[in-house]
Design a protein around this motif. Sequence first.
Motif: not given
Length: 311
Positions: A31-54
């Motif tokens: 599905h990712l090969r054929g779907c631009e939107a989900c590829r973007k979503e996957y890039e977002r998921v792969k990023e390490p979680p941003t730490p809490l501001p404080s």
Amino acid sequence: MKNECSIVKDLLPLYEEKMVSAGTADFVEEHLRGCEACRKEYERVKEPPTPLPSGGKVPLMTLRRKLRIRRLQTVALTAVFVLALAVSALALLGAPIYLPYAEGLVTVGADGKEGLTLTFEEKITDFRYDFYDDPDDAGVAVCYLEIWTMPWDQWRNGGKERLSVTIPAQNKPIRLFYLPNDGGESICLARYDPEAENPLETDGETKGDIVLPRLVLGYYFLIAAAALTLAGAVWLFVRKRPKARIWVERVGLCPAAYLLSHSIVSGIRWATYSASRDLALILFLTLLLYCGFLLAQSLLYLKKEIREDNR
Ligand SMILES: [Zn+2]
């Protein structure tokens, strides 16, 4: 296709963690090969979680700090209430008890031209005298004498010395009255005129004015009750708005502390013969109780916050 996207998006976090079966992984990859939107979503998921501001540790620290503040406030609250209790006990034990006039309660003598000497019975704890100008007779200084005992002294009776005092001579004759402070007439104890041949006369037949109790504390009580009622009404309006509500409570606790102090010091009586003593004690106790109330209020809100943090 749209439906598949939402399924894939749900699966992405598990896919990233490699917690899906091989078949599901194939499905997601295809599905990712054929779907631009989900590829973007996957890039977002792969990023390490941003730490809490404080920083991640802060919520725990805040909770620990809140617990420490709570402990301190509890200690302070206990101290304030113990102090308030002690002041209340002193107020009750030191409340003046006035005595109806009786023979021997006060012995009046003359100290030559120096003035009047008064000696009190053992049970008398304290006394007070005040001069007034007699509007009917400007040639005489009228002196009112009040004497009292206190519950504290009635308990530890005996072994005390008699109180005595010299009322200094004025530049005119003195007429000395005894104030029973029970709503009855004052009683003339003596007439003293150092220039007269016989300076002291103690025939005691004359009766004087009736001294009425002061009602001023009653008015203060009513004002405080009105203020508390007003604060209660405002509270009902703003109780859904946390900030305003806290402030209304802070203001309203002040008359509440006053009313409680009045009840402790003067009972529910409004009339008093010792208004200035009572008022001083009431105000002091009000201050103490108000501090206690504020602490208790702050503790209550803190407890609520801690409970919500833990949820
Ligand atoms: Zn898609």
